[in-house]
Structure formats: structure tokens, C-alpha cells
Scaffold this motif. Structure first.
Motif, PDB file in Angstrom:
ATOM      1  N   ALA A  23      11.110  12.049 -23.832  1.00 28.72           N
ATOM      2  CA  ALA A  23      10.994  13.203 -22.945  1.00 28.72           C
ATOM      3  C   ALA A  23      12.243  14.074 -23.018  1.00 28.72           C
ATOM      4  O   ALA A  23      12.170  15.315 -22.996  1.00 28.72           O
ATOM      5  N   HIS A  24      13.407  13.422 -23.107  1.00 27.27           N
ATOM      6  CA  HIS A  24      14.669  14.160 -23.229  1.00 27.27           C
ATOM      7  C   HIS A  24      14.701  14.929 -24.551  1.00 27.27           C
ATOM      8  O   HIS A  24      15.112  16.109 -24.574  1.00 27.27           O
ATOM      9  N   LEU A  25      14.266  14.310 -25.630  1.00 24.90           N
ATOM     10  CA  LEU A  25      14.236  14.974 -26.935  1.00 24.90           C
ATOM     11  C   LEU A  25      13.279  16.160 -26.913  1.00 24.90           C
ATOM     12  O   LEU A  25      13.615  17.263 -27.380  1.00 24.90           O
ATOM     13  N   VAL A  26      12.081  15.954 -26.378  1.00 26.09           N
ATOM     14  CA  VAL A  26      11.093  17.028 -26.344  1.00 26.09           C
ATOM     15  C   VAL A  26      11.601  18.205 -25.507  1.00 26.09           C
ATOM     16  O   VAL A  26      11.457  19.373 -25.903  1.00 26.09           O
ATOM     17  N   ALA A  27      12.190  17.909 -24.365  1.00 28.61           N
ATOM     18  CA  ALA A  27      12.720  18.984 -23.523  1.00 28.61           C
ATOM     19  C   ALA A  27      13.781  19.788 -24.266  1.00 28.61           C
ATOM     20  O   ALA A  27      13.827  21.024 -24.177  1.00 28.61           O
ATOM     21  N   ALA A  78       5.180   0.315 -28.738  1.00 28.09           N
ATOM     22  CA  ALA A  78       6.160   1.277 -28.237  1.00 28.09           C
ATOM     23  C   ALA A  78       5.555   2.189 -27.173  1.00 28.09           C
ATOM     24  O   ALA A  78       6.238   3.080 -26.664  1.00 28.09           O
ATOM     25  N   VAL A  79       4.284   1.985 -26.845  1.00 30.25           N
ATOM     26  CA  VAL A  79       3.601   2.747 -25.800  1.00 30.25           C
ATOM     27  C   VAL A  79       3.631   1.929 -24.511  1.00 30.25           C
ATOM     28  O   VAL A  79       3.164   0.781 -24.500  1.00 30.25           O
ATOM     29  N   ALA A 115       9.870   0.071 -24.473  1.00 29.27           N
ATOM     30  CA  ALA A 115       8.868   1.141 -24.536  1.00 29.27           C
ATOM     31  C   ALA A 115       9.091   2.165 -23.431  1.00 29.27           C
ATOM     32  O   ALA A 115       8.999   3.380 -23.653  1.00 29.27           O
ATOM     33  N   HIS A 116       9.386   1.699 -22.232  1.00 26.40           N
ATOM     34  CA  HIS A 116       9.661   2.624 -21.128  1.00 26.40           C
ATOM     35  C   HIS A 116      10.936   3.425 -21.381  1.00 26.40           C
ATOM     36  O   HIS A 116      10.993   4.634 -21.089  1.00 26.40           O
ATOM     37  N   ARG A 117      11.941   2.755 -21.910  1.00 30.64           N
ATOM     38  CA  ARG A 117      13.190   3.459 -22.204  1.00 30.64           C
ATOM     39  C   ARG A 117      12.969   4.511 -23.295  1.00 30.64           C
ATOM     40  O   ARG A 117      13.482   5.643 -23.205  1.00 30.64           O
ATOM     41  N   ALA A 118      12.188   4.159 -24.313  1.00 31.09           N
ATOM     42  CA  ALA A 118      11.903   5.109 -25.386  1.00 31.09           C
ATOM     43  C   ALA A 118      11.116   6.307 -24.870  1.00 31.09           C
ATOM     44  O   ALA A 118      11.320   7.437 -25.326  1.00 31.09           O
ATOM     45  N   ALA A 174      12.625  10.973 -35.226  1.00 34.12           N
ATOM     46  CA  ALA A 174      12.560   9.713 -34.489  1.00 34.12           C
ATOM     47  C   ALA A 174      13.280   9.833 -33.158  1.00 34.12           C
ATOM     48  O   ALA A 174      14.277  10.556 -33.027  1.00 34.12           O
ATOM     49  N   VAL A 175      12.769   9.138 -32.157  1.00 35.07           N
ATOM     50  CA  VAL A 175      13.389   9.112 -30.837  1.00 35.07           C
ATOM     51  C   VAL A 175      14.610   8.190 -30.871  1.00 35.07           C
ATOM     52  O   VAL A 175      14.539   7.064 -31.366  1.00 35.07           O
ATOM     53  N   ARG A 176      15.705   8.681 -30.341  1.00 37.18           N
ATOM     54  CA  ARG A 176      16.925   7.896 -30.247  1.00 37.18           C
ATOM     55  C   ARG A 176      17.492   8.036 -28.825  1.00 37.18           C
ATOM     56  O   ARG A 176      16.953   8.761 -27.993  1.00 37.18           O
ATOM     57  N   ASP A 177      18.599   7.362 -28.541  1.00 31.24           N
ATOM     58  CA  ASP A 177      19.212   7.429 -27.219  1.00 31.24           C
ATOM     59  C   ASP A 177      19.714   8.845 -26.931  1.00 31.24           C
ATOM     60  O   ASP A 177      19.853   9.671 -27.836  1.00 31.24           O
TER      61      ASP A 177
END
Length: 358
Positions: free
Chosen positions: A272-276, A184-185, A264-267, A335-338
Motif C-alpha cells: 500500500a505504501h509503494l502504490v501510494a 503472500a495474500v 503477508a499482512h506486513r507485505a 517487487a514490494v519491499r520494506d
């Protein structure tokens, strides 16, 4: 960073994210389990379904083993297929002669559980928040003959430099690197899978996370031939089912690797969107551990347990962090999601924080 050789203590090492979405949590939006949403893809489901007509035959793992070996540029003698990475931890704990095992925490707790269940006294190296949960190889006791570390690490989402992890290797020591989330990296940078120049290296991989195969149980070990032989002797006959073998072969193919790389790139963008979004809650005391590199983020906040309960009322499940050694009740893993799912979650988090703090 400190060491700890005590018992399990207050941490429920057998608790995992799936517990958050069982029973009364089954209808919740799942941000507790680190399996990529929308998986397995249709083409993989069809491959698995096609294999069901051959269930009368005993599983033959040669093709899948060869495919995994080719994927990492290794001879087949260095590959062992397992019923998920969790089985590999049990095999390592039971098959290897170990005197002083050490687990680097916070991380996935099953390696320590497997070692304890096999009768071992387990030492701990606890990475600290103030150090960014970064590894200092000098903190690991010199006489440790088995060291376990995750990369990227669950739940901290820290990606340790490959050279730093490799510095843990030494003659007479087995170095176990759990790379369950490495695919996933983007670019799998910092991976040790495929390396043969690191003494005592054992790399574990899972196909569960990226491909949504938790219910099928498929993973593998990459290690020296002698270690692979010892672990194989500890396995029962036909340990991996025929459908799981088909999935392993398919997921090691070039088409699948290209799809995983795209995912992996999409995740990474979704993370980044989640962290922001989470960082907008900094004035309310919400802190994101980082930089996050895995498909999940670790977050600290006051009254996290109450916030987690309120999120459940609002329809969202997140992973409690206090079951990981080195963390306490102020931590949550998300967890990272869309982006659409993340936006809904952030709105729920805003509401939950308001309700909990009045």
C-alpha cells in the motif's frame, strides 16, 4: 480479452526477473525478483543446515509429503513434491495427454515454455488493461482441455475470485492454477488449494517466494490421485533433495504458517505504501495496475525501458514487462519491499523520470 494461438512472437518467454540482478546487476537493490527479502529466516536456515549430516542417505519424502497434505487438509495421495513449481509445469506438459492447451496471459511464462518444449501448440487468452486484467471464463475456448492461470497473477498482481477461476473447470479439462504467491495474500482468500470438489483441478504451490528458497528448489502439486500418479511417473528418482524435503516439512508446520501469515499482512501494508508513492507520479503518466494483491505491482509509463535503464544507473533493478504476452515495452514490475527501501526507490524513480524526460 482476446485469444491468440500464434508462436512466441516478440516476447522472450525465457526471461525472468533474476536476469536483472545477475552479473553487473548483482550490486543493485533488487526490486526485480519476487522473493521476500530477509529470507530464509534463521530458524529455517538452521533446520536446513542440520539436515546436511544425512546427505549420504537417499531422500525420503514421506514426512514432508504428509506435512504438506496436513497443511491443506488433504490425503497424501493428492500431494506431489517437486523441485520447485517450475518442475511441475514440465511434468504437466510431458505427462498429460493434451490436445488444446490454453494459457491465460499476462502471467508467468514458464507454463507456456514447458508446453511448447513438449511439442504442444499453445493458445493464449490475453487479459486486457482496460478490464483490469480480470478473468472472464467465457473467453477461454470451450474445447481447451488444459487451461493454465495464475492466482494471484504474476505480473499483474490481480487476485481472481476463487469462484470465477473454478468456473473454468469442466469434464475432460485439466485446470491448472498457479498459486505460487497465494501465501503472500492475507488469509489466502480466493485459494483453491485444498478443494476436492472442482473437477480436473491441479493447484501448484511454491515455497520459494515467502521463504527465500529459490536456490533450494521446493514446491508441490495438489491434484487428484490419478493425476498425481501420472506426474510422479514422469519424475526421475529422488527428484527433491533431502535439504529441500526438510524445508518443506518445516514450512508446512503451524509455526511457519503463522509466520507466513504475519509476513503477508506486513507485505500488504508495504505494498500500500509503494502504490501510494507510485500514484504520486500520475501527473507524469505513471499508472499502477490494480488493485494489486500480490507482493509486487505492475506499472505502466512512457519510455519505461529508458526509465528502467536509468534506475539501474541509480542503483535499483526492476523487472521489464515486455517479455509477458499481453504487455509491451511500457510496463515494469516492481517487487514490494520494506518502507525504507521503497522510499529510496521512489526518490530514484523521481530522478530517473526527470533524467529521461528532460
Amino acid at each position: 480479452m482476446r485469444t491468440d494461438g500464434g508462436p512466441e512472437g516478440p516476447h522472450d518467454l525465457r526471461h525472468h526477473g533474476d536476469a536483472e540482478v545477475r552479473d553487473d546487476g548483482s550490486a543493485l537493490v533488487d526490486l526485480a525478483v519476487n522473493v521476500r527479502a530477509g529470507t530464509p529466516p534463521i530458524w529455517l536456515r538452521e533446520r536446513i543446515a542440520d539436515s546436511l549430516g544425512a546427505l549420504a542417505a537417499y531422500p525420503d519424502g514421506r514426512a514432508a509429503r504428509a506435512a504438506v497434505a496436513a497443511r491443506h487438509g488433504l490425503p497424501v495421495e493428492r500431494v506431489l513434491l517437486t523441485a520447485g513449481a517450475a518442475e511441475a509445469f514440465v511434468l504437466l506438459a510431458r505427462a498429460l495427454e493434451v490436445r488444446r492447451p490454453v494459457v491465460v496471459h499476462p502471467q508467468f511464462t514458464e507454463p507456456e515454455v514447458a508446453l511448447r518444449d513438449a511439442g504442444h501448440t499453445v493458445g493464449r487468452v490475453l487479459l486486457r488493461e482496460e478490464d483490469g486484467f480480470r478473468l472472464d471464463p467465457a473467453a477461454v475456448p470451450q474445447d481447451a482441455d488444459l487451461v493454465v492461470i495464475g492466482n494471484p497473477t504474476n505480473p499483474t498482481s490481480v487476485l481472481h475470485p476463487a469462484d470465477t477461476v473454478a468456473r473454468l473447470a469442466r469434464p475432460g479439462r485439466t485446470l491448472v492454477v498457479d498459486e505460487a504467491f497465494m501465501d503472500a495474500v492475507p488469509g489466502e482468500r480466493e485459494a483453491l488449494a485444498g478443494r476436492t470438489d472442482v473437477p480436473g483441478l491441479v493447484v501448484l504451490r511454491s515455497m520459494t517466494k515467502t521463504w527465500g528458497l529459490a536456490g533450494l528448489r521446493i514446491g508441490y502439486v495438489l491434484a487428484g490421485p490419478r493425476t498425481v500418479e501420472r506426474l510422479a511417473r514422469a519424475q526421475p528418482l529422488w527428484p527433491v533433495s533431502a535439504p529441500a524435503l526438510v524445508a518443506a516439512e518445516a514450512c508446512a508446520a503451524p509455526r511457519a504458517l503463522a509466520e507466513a501469515a504475519h509476513a503477508a499482512h506486513r507485505a500488504a501494508a508495504d505494498r500500500a505504501h509503494l502504490v501510494a508513492g507510485l500514484e504520486e507520479f500520475a501527473p507524469e503518466g505513471v499508472r499502477v495496475a490494480g488493485p494489486a494483491e500480490g507482493p509486487f505491482v505492475l506499472v505502466r509509463m512512457a519510455q519505461a525501458a529508458a526509465v528502467r535503464r536509468q534506475l539501474r544507473v541509480l542503483g535499483y533493478a526492476v523487472r521489464r514487462g515486455d517479455t509477458f504476452p499481453g504487455l509491451d515495452e511500457e510496463w515494469l514490475r516492481i517487487a514490494v519491499r520494506d518502507r525504507g527501501t521503497v522510499n529510496g526507490f521512489l526518490q530514484a524513480l523521481d530522478r530517473a523520470l526527470t533524467l529521461v524526460r528532460g
